[in-house]
Enzyme design. Sequence first.
Site, PDB file in Angstrom:
ATOM      1  N   ALA A  74       0.820  -1.214   0.000  1.00 19.96           N
ATOM      2  CA  ALA A  74       0.000   0.000   0.000  1.00 19.96           C
ATOM      3  C   ALA A  74       0.857   1.268   0.000  1.00 19.96           C
ATOM      4  O   ALA A  74       0.434   2.297  -0.518  1.00 19.96           O
ATOM      5  CB  ALA A  74      -0.960   0.004   1.185  1.00 19.96           C
ATOM      6  N   THR A  75       2.059   1.195   0.537  1.00 19.67           N
ATOM      7  CA  THR A  75       2.939   2.374   0.485  1.00 19.67           C
ATOM      8  C   THR A  75       3.218   2.743  -0.964  1.00 19.67           C
ATOM      9  O   THR A  75       3.090   3.911  -1.361  1.00 19.67           O
ATOM     10  CB  THR A  75       4.272   2.085   1.219  1.00 19.67           C
ATOM     11  OG1 THR A  75       3.981   1.799   2.586  1.00 19.67           O
ATOM     12  CG2 THR A  75       5.223   3.264   1.130  1.00 19.67           C
ATOM     13  N   GLN A 185      -6.763  -0.797   5.309  1.00 17.57           N
ATOM     14  CA  GLN A 185      -7.366  -1.372   6.518  1.00 17.57           C
ATOM     15  C   GLN A 185      -8.843  -1.718   6.328  1.00 17.57           C
ATOM     16  O   GLN A 185      -9.497  -2.159   7.269  1.00 17.57           O
ATOM     17  CB  GLN A 185      -7.237  -0.392   7.698  1.00 17.57           C
ATOM     18  CG  GLN A 185      -5.825  -0.112   8.144  1.00 17.57           C
ATOM     19  CD  GLN A 185      -5.170  -1.270   8.888  1.00 17.57           C
ATOM     20  OE1 GLN A 185      -5.812  -2.265   9.253  1.00 17.57           O
ATOM     21  NE2 GLN A 185      -3.885  -1.150   9.112  1.00 17.57           N
ATOM     22  N   SER A 203      -3.282  -3.491   0.441  1.00 16.33           N
ATOM     23  CA  SER A 203      -2.050  -4.146   0.880  1.00 16.33           C
ATOM     24  C   SER A 203      -2.307  -5.632   1.118  1.00 16.33           C
ATOM     25  O   SER A 203      -3.325  -5.998   1.712  1.00 16.33           O
ATOM     26  CB  SER A 203      -1.572  -3.492   2.174  1.00 16.33           C
ATOM     27  OG  SER A 203      -0.482  -4.213   2.717  1.00 16.33           O
ATOM     28  N   GLY A 204      -1.380  -6.492   0.710  1.00  9.10           N
ATOM     29  CA  GLY A 204      -1.541  -7.935   0.911  1.00  9.10           C
ATOM     30  C   GLY A 204      -1.434  -8.354   2.364  1.00  9.10           C
ATOM     31  O   GLY A 204      -2.229  -9.160   2.857  1.00  9.10           O
ATOM     32  N   CYS A 329       5.002   2.273  12.778  1.00  6.57           N
ATOM     33  CA  CYS A 329       6.027   3.011  12.039  1.00  6.57           C
ATOM     34  C   CYS A 329       6.668   4.105  12.879  1.00  6.57           C
ATOM     35  O   CYS A 329       7.785   4.515  12.620  1.00  6.57           O
ATOM     36  CB  CYS A 329       5.419   3.657  10.800  1.00  6.57           C
ATOM     37  SG  CYS A 329       4.128   2.684  10.063  1.00  6.57           S
TER      38      CYS A 329
HETATM   39  C1  LIG Z   1      -0.214  -0.725   6.488  1.00  7.03           C
HETATM   40  C2  LIG Z   1      -0.798   0.475   5.855  1.00  7.03           C
HETATM   41  C3  LIG Z   1      -0.167   1.101   4.769  1.00  7.03           C
HETATM   42  C4  LIG Z   1       1.162   0.617   4.224  1.00  7.03           C
HETATM   43  O1  LIG Z   1       1.008  -0.638   3.641  1.00  7.03           O
HETATM   44  P1  LIG Z   1       2.271  -1.532   3.212  1.00  7.03           P
HETATM   45  O2  LIG Z   1       1.655  -2.592   2.379  1.00  7.03           O
HETATM   46  O3  LIG Z   1       2.856  -2.027   4.486  1.00  7.03           O
HETATM   47  O4  LIG Z   1       3.195  -0.653   2.453  1.00  7.03           O
HETATM   48  C5  LIG Z   1      -0.775   2.200   4.237  1.00  7.03           C
HETATM   49  N1  LIG Z   1      -1.941   2.672   4.709  1.00  7.03           N
HETATM   50  C6  LIG Z   1      -2.570   2.098   5.735  1.00  7.03           C
HETATM   51  C7  LIG Z   1      -3.869   2.653   6.207  1.00  7.03           C
HETATM   52  C8  LIG Z   1      -2.021   0.982   6.343  1.00  7.03           C
HETATM   53  O5  LIG Z   1      -2.646   0.424   7.375  1.00  7.03           O
END
Ligand SMILES: *Cc1c(COP(=O)(O)O)cnc(C)c1O
Length: 389
Positions: A74-75, A185, A203-204, A329
């Site tokens: 998701a990043t 989420q 995100s997976g 983080c």
């Molecule tokens: C975990 C998270 C991310 C980042 O996701 P990654 O797959 O770890 O890069 C971004 N946004 C939210 C809301 C998250 O919970």
Amino acid sequence: MDRTIYMDYQATTPCDKRVLEQMLPYFCEKFGNPHSSSHSMGREAKLAVEHARQQIAKLINASDSESIVFTSGATESNNLALQGVVRFYGDRANRSKIIVSNIEHKCVLETCYTLAKDGGFELIYAPVEKNGLVDLNFLDEHIDEKTLLVSVMAVNNEIGTIQPIDAISAMCRQRGVLFHCDAAQAVGKIPVDASMVDLMSISGHKIYGPKGIGALYVRRKPRLRLSPIFYGGGQERGVRSGTLATPLCVGIGAACELAGKEMADENARLNRFKEFFITQIMQNLEKTYLNGDPDKRIPGCLNFSFEGVEGEAIMLGLPDLCISSGSACTSEILEPSYVLRAVSAREDLAHSSVRIGLGRFTTEEEVKYAVGRIIEVVTRLRSMSPLWR
Ligand SMILES: *Cc1c(COP(=O)(O)O)cnc(C)c1O
């Protein structure tokens, strides 16, 4: 209990073994490059990747699997969405404002901050109310014909609050503004509808799939264009070059399919745990506050502030319980999280918070044990605190 109990499902989730099973053949046997269309092993991998795309599309109600772009998480999805739109449309559209909620994930906030600083954009932070819901009046006032992009998350990763995506979508549509939603989420936990947004990040590893894979939904009709972040072989329709990680794609696809099938039962079970947790904590510990909206939240994310004790001290007192204070983080810095600051009535309560994440593999026994231990530790810490007495 003489084992570690995991209650940090917002930081990450274990990979479901049923997901891993489906991934395994794609490491050593079906290892073809999904972009090698000239032979059968390439085509075999490609079929698996395209099936995964359909599984993701189905879960988020995207009409077309070609609207799904694979990323590393998701990043990257958030970066690609935000940087991609600003770099493609930034100087064409004569729109110079970006609006984000002030409780977005760091990867959205930092990306927008940098885009605004480097590109001469005006960045506007939409505040949230004390329940963690974004201020719709503020958005209504600020989303206008000068706005290029709005980014608001579906579910917050620290307090679990569900944002009014439909209402924000309507405001954006009406004014011709692009809407990006970080749904890391939300996907797999509540029904999400990609047709409400222009871009959606997934995100997976937040949905019982593997780490290192994510997806970005990019609207197709009418087609939304993005400038790529990396240049190379032009995979993913030129938007995300690089060979796809077939096993990881298979994993996130399988995770989406499972989540869709089990969502209703899982939520029913987590709702029972949540009710028990909140009732017990509130009945046994005075001056304790549930952060985030009491109703508009996912059941698996609980965040409490315990007046008179530091969140860090609670965690240190519970070494066998994996919970978090602040978000993963930023928890190396002993500073209250900006999310808690935004929703806390007082500064000290932002320091006094812990997040408890329940999920697919949480058992009733674990919930009972965790509740008991938290009550014990908070009571002990308070009895030693001169401030409390
Ligand atoms: C975990 C998270 C991310 C980042 O996701 P990654 O797959 O770890 O890069 C971004 N946004 C939210 C809301 C998250 O919970």
